[in-house]
Design an enzyme around this catalytic site. Sequence first.
Site, PDB file in Angstrom:
ATOM      1  CG  ASP A 191      -6.657  -3.168  -3.348  1.00 58.42           C
ATOM      2  OD1 ASP A 191      -7.221  -2.113  -3.009  1.00 58.42           O
ATOM      3  OD2 ASP A 191      -5.526  -3.494  -2.926  1.00 58.42           O
TER       4      ASP A 191
ATOM      5  CB  SER B  85      -0.948  -0.043   1.196  1.00 55.66           C
ATOM      6  OG  SER B  85      -1.951   0.939   1.093  1.00 55.66           O
TER       7      SER B  85
ATOM      8  CG  HIS C 180      -5.984  -2.058   0.301  1.00 51.91           C
ATOM      9  ND1 HIS C 180      -5.029  -2.092  -0.699  1.00 51.91           N
ATOM     10  CD2 HIS C 180      -5.461  -1.268   1.277  1.00 51.91           C
ATOM     11  CE1 HIS C 180      -3.998  -1.341  -0.349  1.00 51.91           C
ATOM     12  NE2 HIS C 180      -4.226  -0.841   0.852  1.00 51.91           N
TER      13      HIS C 180
END
Length: 244
Positions: free
Chosen positions: A197, A130, A209
Amino acid sequence: MSERRSTGPAASDTSVRRALVMAGVGGVLAAGLIGPGAASAQAAESCPDVQVVFARGTAEPAGLGRVGQAFVDDLQNELSGRTVSVYAVNYPASYDFLQSAPVGADDASARIQATVATCPATSIVIGGYSQGAAAVDLITADPNATFGFGRPLPPAVADHVAAVAVFGNPSTKIGRPLTAVSPLYGANAIDLCNGADPVCSSGDDRPAHSQYVQAGLAQQAADFVAGRVAGHSPSDVVINASAR
């Protein structure tokens, strides 16, 4: 910051900020690197076979984060018999991602360059999830400073990097996967997006996610990286900071 030893084109500013916002929701060594002759015999003996540098995701506690820990555990199993040192990138991983991600990029870069300087025979693995993936992008996949960072790893470092693994990478959402846009690291990179995601795709499956481990993608990345490590032979390269 933590460390452990075990055995085991261009997008608009608006688009970039939007991609990084989704990731939020869901110093570089001044002297550069010196040649291998600068490392003492004692330091060389303590160098690991593999150094993993991993940046966690937004709002995760200091350390590797859940995805990073699963990836490292799987990789250590794959690399049984090799010594593996693990470094958790030291950065805020805060929701102020436009300030936070560059801090992570600088810290990761410093650790990677220090490893090359003191342990030139060590195979380096870079990873991030991320916001951590965005930090990795800044030093490996943005040589033209499209995102305004402008401090990529020195080119010769690439010879020491066996593989790069990123998960839920915001740049993928805007059509800039690390595998496609990094001339030095793309061929040895795996850029994983879990289904729909929204951080890394045009989908809207927000729970995806948080499900990289459950989806088996940490293991998939470990398999890929282990294969790259097996065929990697770091080269002894002198890197001069003035050439950056």
